[in-house]
Design an enzyme around this catalytic site. Structure first.
Site, PDB file in Angstrom:
ATOM      1  N   GLU A  34       0.968  -1.384   0.276  1.00  0.00           N
ATOM      2  CA  GLU A  34       0.077  -0.056  -0.013  1.00  0.00           C
ATOM      3  C   GLU A  34       0.962   1.235  -0.027  1.00  0.00           C
ATOM      4  O   GLU A  34       1.835   1.370   0.705  1.00  0.00           O
ATOM      5  CB  GLU A  34      -0.819   0.000   1.142  1.00  0.00           C
ATOM      6  CG  GLU A  34      -2.322   0.237   1.267  1.00  0.00           C
ATOM      7  CD  GLU A  34      -2.882  -0.868   0.015  1.00  0.00           C
ATOM      8  OE1 GLU A  34      -3.018  -0.750  -1.208  1.00  0.00           O
ATOM      9  OE2 GLU A  34      -3.350  -1.885   0.703  1.00  0.00           O
ATOM     10  N   THR A  36       2.989   2.172  -2.018  1.00  0.00           N
ATOM     11  CA  THR A  36       4.161   1.782  -2.691  1.00  0.00           C
ATOM     12  C   THR A  36       4.121   2.377  -4.216  1.00  0.00           C
ATOM     13  O   THR A  36       5.098   2.101  -4.821  1.00  0.00           O
ATOM     14  CB  THR A  36       4.531   0.340  -2.522  1.00  0.00           C
ATOM     15  OG1 THR A  36       3.362  -0.618  -2.787  1.00  0.00           O
ATOM     16  CG2 THR A  36       4.852  -0.089  -1.154  1.00  0.00           C
ATOM     17  N   ASP A  37       3.003   2.089  -4.814  1.00  0.00           N
ATOM     18  CA  ASP A  37       2.912   2.298  -6.464  1.00  0.00           C
ATOM     19  C   ASP A  37       3.589   3.686  -6.752  1.00  0.00           C
ATOM     20  O   ASP A  37       4.368   3.782  -7.660  1.00  0.00           O
ATOM     21  CB  ASP A  37       1.471   2.118  -6.847  1.00  0.00           C
ATOM     22  CG  ASP A  37       0.567   2.817  -6.435  1.00  0.00           C
ATOM     23  OD1 ASP A  37       0.387   3.852  -5.516  1.00  0.00           O
ATOM     24  OD2 ASP A  37      -0.715   2.958  -6.915  1.00  0.00           O
ATOM     25  N   GLY A 122     -16.992   4.256  -3.031  1.00  0.00           N
ATOM     26  CA  GLY A 122     -16.550   4.786  -1.618  1.00  0.00           C
ATOM     27  C   GLY A 122     -16.198   3.619  -0.848  1.00  0.00           C
ATOM     28  O   GLY A 122     -16.004   3.974   0.455  1.00  0.00           O
ATOM     29  N   GLY A 124     -13.376   1.940  -1.110  1.00  0.00           N
ATOM     30  CA  GLY A 124     -11.989   1.648  -1.390  1.00  0.00           C
ATOM     31  C   GLY A 124     -11.669   0.428  -2.335  1.00  0.00           C
ATOM     32  O   GLY A 124     -10.692  -0.232  -2.558  1.00  0.00           O
ATOM     33  N   SER A 128     -13.681   3.840  -9.373  1.00  0.00           N
ATOM     34  CA  SER A 128     -13.301   4.951 -10.109  1.00  0.00           C
ATOM     35  C   SER A 128     -12.464   4.264 -11.325  1.00  0.00           C
ATOM     36  O   SER A 128     -12.535   4.337 -12.632  1.00  0.00           O
ATOM     37  CB  SER A 128     -12.578   6.006  -9.654  1.00  0.00           C
ATOM     38  OG  SER A 128     -11.301   5.699  -9.141  1.00  0.00           O
ATOM     39  N   ASP A 177      -4.334   0.779  -9.537  1.00  0.00           N
ATOM     40  CA  ASP A 177      -5.761   0.302  -9.471  1.00  0.00           C
ATOM     41  C   ASP A 177      -5.986   0.105 -11.200  1.00  0.00           C
ATOM     42  O   ASP A 177      -6.755  -0.700 -11.424  1.00  0.00           O
ATOM     43  CB  ASP A 177      -6.537   1.568  -9.093  1.00  0.00           C
ATOM     44  CG  ASP A 177      -6.355   1.703  -7.595  1.00  0.00           C
ATOM     45  OD1 ASP A 177      -5.831   0.902  -6.877  1.00  0.00           O
ATOM     46  OD2 ASP A 177      -6.767   2.870  -6.909  1.00  0.00           O
ATOM     47  N   TYR A 229      -4.128  11.991   1.370  1.00  0.00           N
ATOM     48  CA  TYR A 229      -3.056  11.237   0.342  1.00  0.00           C
ATOM     49  C   TYR A 229      -2.296  11.998  -0.355  1.00  0.00           C
ATOM     50  O   TYR A 229      -1.102  11.364  -0.405  1.00  0.00           O
ATOM     51  CB  TYR A 229      -4.214  10.702  -0.710  1.00  0.00           C
ATOM     52  CG  TYR A 229      -3.487   9.503  -1.758  1.00  0.00           C
ATOM     53  CD1 TYR A 229      -3.833   8.236  -1.610  1.00  0.00           C
ATOM     54  CD2 TYR A 229      -2.787   9.995  -2.838  1.00  0.00           C
ATOM     55  CE1 TYR A 229      -3.247   7.212  -2.285  1.00  0.00           C
ATOM     56  CE2 TYR A 229      -2.516   9.230  -3.761  1.00  0.00           C
ATOM     57  CZ  TYR A 229      -2.593   8.061  -3.248  1.00  0.00           C
ATOM     58  OH  TYR A 229      -1.971   6.805  -4.654  1.00  0.00           O
TER      59      TYR A 229
HETATM   60  C1  GLA Z   1      -5.433   4.362  -3.875  1.00  0.00           C
HETATM   61  C2  GLA Z   1      -4.607   4.795  -5.252  1.00  0.00           C
HETATM   62  C3  GLA Z   1      -3.439   3.652  -5.546  1.00  0.00           C
HETATM   63  C4  GLA Z   1      -2.596   3.316  -4.446  1.00  0.00           C
HETATM   64  C5  GLA Z   1      -3.595   2.897  -3.180  1.00  0.00           C
HETATM   65  C6  GLA Z   1      -2.590   2.807  -2.150  1.00  0.00           C
HETATM   66  O1  GLA Z   1      -6.064   3.235  -4.281  1.00  0.00           O
HETATM   67  O2  GLA Z   1      -5.600   5.019  -6.138  1.00  0.00           O
HETATM   68  O3  GLA Z   1      -2.678   4.286  -6.642  1.00  0.00           O
HETATM   69  O4  GLA Z   1      -1.692   4.304  -4.262  1.00  0.00           O
HETATM   70  O5  GLA Z   1      -4.467   4.045  -2.975  1.00  0.00           O
HETATM   71  O6  GLA Z   1      -1.740   1.782  -2.125  1.00  0.00           O
END
Ligand code: GLA
Length: 389
Positions: A34, A36-37, A122, A124, A128, A177, A229
């Protein structure tokens, strides 16, 4: 009525006549890795069987008309009017993808399209990215771009969707995502290396081990367009600048402890510790899954949650409660998933304990006055594709 018939009816009612086709794309659950992207690290999501569908037809002009089942139709927009932050409603996702496709050099027509989604909004689970993946898949086929044919094309589409999210929806997210929605394989988790966008497909089979992945949607609202974020990203960039690295991925676990004193404050130290240890946990999680060592995978989930709660500070009371109760009920591991500050947690649960775990989490939430949680069992579904109907 099936979901495909419903979206078809909606298209016919709103636009008259028939769509040129229907396309679909999944939401995702991240197993581990998480935040990390955007640090060029490793992630390990699965595509969900829950999907967003779009029935769509091209237009002769450059107008974009979108409707969504159960939502009020909005004003049509011309493709030339699209700009960062405009539109501001949910249409920013499909509009953004068409805008980003054109930016990438693929001439786009106007379209009219009806959407319907099974991905809870909403929670998570990337509703989107599911919208983005569905429209990207549709435009690739309708405009004969051929980008769905292989992983290279799908990676191009995932980048385009991320650009839409960053520039038009103005959410400063990484690319996990969109990659999960477009590049996953059914029955496999997607081990994406965000340093070079390479992928490895890791078998995700819990049934034979008598396990299931329980998703606990806490109903605590979250949004990545709000400041937290972005502040985590800014912390990571500041830490890189202080240490003289381009990305935090350059820091191996062995380098971590000697480097931390060089950072200017404890907050940055904690952020870097999370990012570096989290990518290492993804690497170990892949090994554990390949060895069917689910006890080890569960331990990594627990460490990951602690790191997000204490070092990255992105959990919330509902997520922590879901994790604690799942573990008390015998889950092998549990952690929040996705961006945090609300949304969903996941737990690795023995199938025979699913009912008691759900009940205990519901009771614990009620006792603390939280909204009632929603549950689903996550399986690894197929990526974005044309829907046969
Ligand atoms: C959201 C963002 C992703 C990623 C996660 C956390 O889902 O869209 O790009 O950063 O949070 O891992």
């Amino acid at each position: 009525m099936s979901i495909v018939s419903t979206v078809l009816n909606e298209f016919q009612a709103q636009f008259t006549g028939e769509p040129e086709g229907i396309w679909e794309a999944p939401g995702r659950v991240n197993l581990i890795g998480e935040h990390t992207d955007y640090n060029a690290g490793l992630v390990l999501p699965i595509a969900l069987p829950q999907r967003t569908y779009v029935a769509i037809r091209r237009r002769e002009d450059r107008k974009l008309r979108f409707v969504s089942v159960g939502m009020e139709a909005s004003q049509p927009l011309n493709l030339d009017e699209v700009e960062p932050g405009k539109p501001s409603s949910w249409e920013r996702y499909p509009v953004g993808v068409i805008w980003a496709l054109e930016e990438a050099g693929y001439p786009m027509p106007g379209v009219e399209a009806a959407f319907i989604s099974e991905v809870p909004v909403g929670s998570g689970l990337s509703s989107s990215a599911a919208i983005e993946g569905a429209i990207a898949a549709a435009m690739s086929d309708l405009c004969n771009l051929g980008l769905l044919a292989d992983d290279e094309g799908r990676a191009t589409l995932a980048n385009i969707c991320q650009r839409a999210e960053n520039h038009i929806a103005q959410a400063p997210t990484g690319g996990m995502d969109q990659a999960a929605s477009l590049r996953s394989h059914e029955g496999y988790a997607l081990n994406l290396d965000c340093s070079d966008a390479s992928v490895r497909h890791v078998p995700f089979q819990l049934e034979e081990a008598g396990l299931a992945l329980l998703v606990i949607d806490t109903q605590a609202p979250h949004s990545h367009t709000t400041g937290e974020y972005g502040r985590r990203r800014a912390d990571c960039e500041q830490a890189c600048a202080q240490l003289g690295f381009d990305t935090l991925r350059e820091i191996t676990p062995e380098m971590l402890e000697p480097l931390l004193p060089r950072l200017s404050n404890d907050r940055l130290r904690a952020r870097v510790r999370h990012v570096v240890t989290e990518t290492e946990r993804v690497r170990l999680a892949v090994l554990a899954m390949e060895a069917n060592d689910f006890a080890e995978l569960g331990r990594l989930f627990v460490d990951s949650h602690a790191s997000m709660r204490d070092d990255y500070e992105i959990s919330c009371p509902e997520l922590d409660q879901a994790v604690v109760t799942a573990l008390e009920c015998g889950a092998l591991g549990a952690r929040m998933t996705g961006g945090g500050f609300g949304g969903s947690a996941i737990a690795l649960v023995y199938t025979q304990s699913l009912d008691s775990t759900r009940a205990a989490i519901g009771e614990a939430f009620a006792a603390r006055g939280f909204s009632a949680p929603q549950f689903l069992i996550a399986q690894a579904g197929p990526p974005a594709q044309r829907t046969e109907y």
